[in-house]
Design an enzyme around this catalytic site. Structure first.
Site, PDB file in Angstrom:
ATOM      1  CG  ASP A   8      -2.013  -1.031   1.152  1.00  0.00           C
ATOM      2  OD1 ASP A   8      -2.015  -1.813   0.184  1.00  0.00           O
ATOM      3  OD2 ASP A   8      -2.870  -1.066   2.051  1.00  0.00           O
ATOM      4  CG  ASP A 129     -12.859  -2.337  -1.629  1.00  0.00           C
ATOM      5  OD1 ASP A 129     -12.355  -3.453  -1.829  1.00  0.00           O
ATOM      6  OD2 ASP A 129     -12.434  -1.289  -2.146  1.00  0.00           O
TER       7      ASP A 129
END
EC number: 5.3.1.16
Length: 257
Positions: A8, A129
């Site tokens: 990330d 998500d």
């Protein structure tokens, strides 16, 4: 089952968030390229990059870090975060990214997802998500009324290469994957599903193997790799191709004596 390490990116650094909260970021490395190389050395066959700045901005931000990683490794790299138009997608694919992950536009502009899937076959993945079964968008800052399974079915019909399912309440928490939600989603679609969020141990990875017949073909692991709870090479040996339970026992000549 493919074990995919996550990198990330926030301000060009490798970080992990807790439940997608930008205020709860932990820096694990100032040098994402070194992190990428480390995962390759430990046996990764694919890397999962998330441009966290991009997810907030609605366009790619960490392009230099992404390009540097793609150039440094010889395995496929998939990237998500803020990809909401054709030019952003093309920009990343031109850098050598193998697959791009679309999130927000799957909810807001499914027609574009279909066009991109046709233009770049095999390279468009949709990231779903979910918060309590409902799809979150715009860097997880908003929650829609769209059900995750319903969106997955729509995206599968549009020709996407795979679906990545993340349970936000589990992401970065090391609480284990949401097995029932994954099973429901994977059973509902005919494209590969990749699990993401909550993996904390080898036991969690082994529990996902039960979902392989339903279509869960991979798992993205983030925080557990960085904290040492999961060793990547061990994880690949346990659940990856050629895992120990797939290898026939060596009977030896004594078996026939």
């Amino acid at each position: 089952m493919e074990v995919i390490p996550a990198i990330d990116l926030l301000d060009g650094r490798c970080v992990r968030l807790y439940q997608g909260d930008y205020q709860q970021s932990q820096v694990f490395s100032e040098n994402p390229v070194e992190v990428a190389r480390q995962w390759v050395e430990q046996g990764a066959n694919r890397l999962h990059l998330v441009d966290l700045d991009g997810a907030k901005a609605g366009k790619p931000v960490n392009l230099s870090a992404i390009e540097a990683i793609v150039r440094a490794v010889s395995i496929p790299v998939q990237v998500g975060g803020g990809l909401r138009d054709r030019s952003s997608v093309a920009q990343l694919l031109n850098l050598g990214v193998n697959r791009v992950i679309l999130g927000t536009i799957a909810v807001e502009n499914p027609q574009l997802v279909q066009q991109l899937s046709q233009e770049f076959p095999g390279q468009i993945v949709v990231g779903i998500d979910a918060r309590e079964g409902k799809v979150a968008t715009r860097g997880w800052l908003e929650t829609s009324e769209v059900q995750a399974t319903e969106l997955a079915q729509n995206m599968a019909h549009l020709g996407v290469a795979a679906i990545i399912y993340t349970d936000i309440h589990r992401d970065g928490t090391l609480k284990g994957p949401n097995i029932p939600a994954l099973r429901e989603l994977a059973t509902a679609v005919n494209v590969p599903v990749i699990a993401s969020g909550g993996v904390s141990s080898l036991t969690d990875l082994l529990s996902l193997l039960a979902l392989e017949p339903s279509g869960v073909t991979g798992v993205i692991v983030g925080r557990a790799l960085y904290t040492g709870e999961v060793d990547l090479s061990e994880a690949i040996q346990a659940v990856g191709q050629g895992r120990w339970q797939d290898i026939p026992p060596d009977l030896g000549s004594s078996a026939f004596a």
